[in-house]
Design an enzyme around this catalytic site. Sequence first.
Site, PDB file in Angstrom:
ATOM      1  N   LYS A   1      -1.206   4.203  -4.846  1.00 45.08           N
ATOM      2  CA  LYS A   1      -1.804   2.938  -5.268  1.00 45.08           C
ATOM      3  C   LYS A   1      -1.523   1.830  -4.262  1.00 45.08           C
ATOM      4  CE  LYS A   1      -1.732   3.565 -10.317  1.00 45.08           C
ATOM      5  NZ  LYS A   1      -1.250   3.002 -11.607  1.00 45.08           N
TER       6      LYS A   1
ATOM      7  N   ALA B   1       0.855  -1.188   0.000  1.00 39.41           N
ATOM      8  CA  ALA B   1       0.000   0.000   0.000  1.00 39.41           C
ATOM      9  C   ALA B   1       0.888   1.234   0.000  1.00 39.41           C
ATOM     10  CB  ALA B   1      -0.920  -0.011   1.223  1.00 39.41           C
TER      11      ALA B   1
ATOM     12  N   THR C   1       8.320   0.763   5.440  1.00 32.73           N
ATOM     13  CA  THR C   1       8.251  -0.681   5.190  1.00 32.73           C
ATOM     14  C   THR C   1       8.403  -1.026   3.716  1.00 32.73           C
ATOM     15  OG1 THR C   1       5.829  -0.527   5.180  1.00 32.73           O
ATOM     16  CG2 THR C   1       6.878  -1.162   7.239  1.00 32.73           C
ATOM     17  N   ASP C   2       7.986  -0.115   2.836  1.00 34.38           N
ATOM     18  CA  ASP C   2       8.170  -0.372   1.409  1.00 34.38           C
ATOM     19  C   ASP C   2       9.652  -0.330   1.043  1.00 34.38           C
ATOM     20  OD1 ASP C   2       8.231   2.368   1.998  1.00 34.38           O
ATOM     21  OD2 ASP C   2       7.174   2.963   0.159  1.00 34.38           O
TER      22      ASP C   2
END
Length: 276
Positions: free
Chosen positions: A11, A7, A98-99
Amino acid sequence: MVLTIDAGNTKTKWALFDASGNICHQDACLNAEIATAKLLPDTLNCTQIMISNVAGAQHAEQLQQSITPYSAAITWVTASKQAAGVINNYTTPTSLGTDRWAALIAAWHLHHATCVVVNAGTATTIDAIIHREDKGRSYGEFIGGMILPGIDLMQTSLGTATAQLPKTAAQLNQQAVIKPFANTTSDAIFSGAIHATLGAITQMLQATEQLSTMPKLIISGGNAGVIEQALLQQDSAYSMIQHSQKTVTIADNLVLQGLYLLAQPVFNATSQSTLS
């Protein structure tokens, strides 16, 4: 079967991995559409769900509703000091997005080498991993990175903050040559956004090489293709990127791949936040 969900700021993307680590289903939607999105067709199911969410608490609540139908172990990933062969040298490791953390882990397992990892989305992140050896053990050390506005955001922010500049982002034409001496306003804004991004990438490549070896360049995200195309058009100002073109990798679904790796039992003992 592991369902991974990325997330982002604009998008939400997801992919279902089979036992062999292959993607058997994937899709995406705008964050505003997540409440009505169907994550998996009726013929597929999952036993584990790994989620990276940088879109905020409200979006997390909507994601929670979307995954309620699945009887699966749910992990809301947080960055940790180390996981999956990567050491996180952020001052406060858990504050790393976290991405970015998942992408770094995927990048390390893609090459097991010193690399610069670019995630080109709403924001552009440029991170460095150094290859290390300790008692015959190879691992990656994330030493830090940069965050700058994404290529589209750079352009639209100028339009928002000024009276006479275009408010929409220009797109790269395959026949267009990106030069510093653009002769229309929209082209000048686009050229500025591209060259700012490539300049930051070049700076990171140079700084990383001084600490290790010539890094591999891994690019992911919605604007990865734009950056790749721009790299092919570069003049001598970006000779370092030209020199390393053979080591440039465009990696689709880098965050999702990293989330899958974090789901593996050999890595899953690392510090993560799990809700079920």
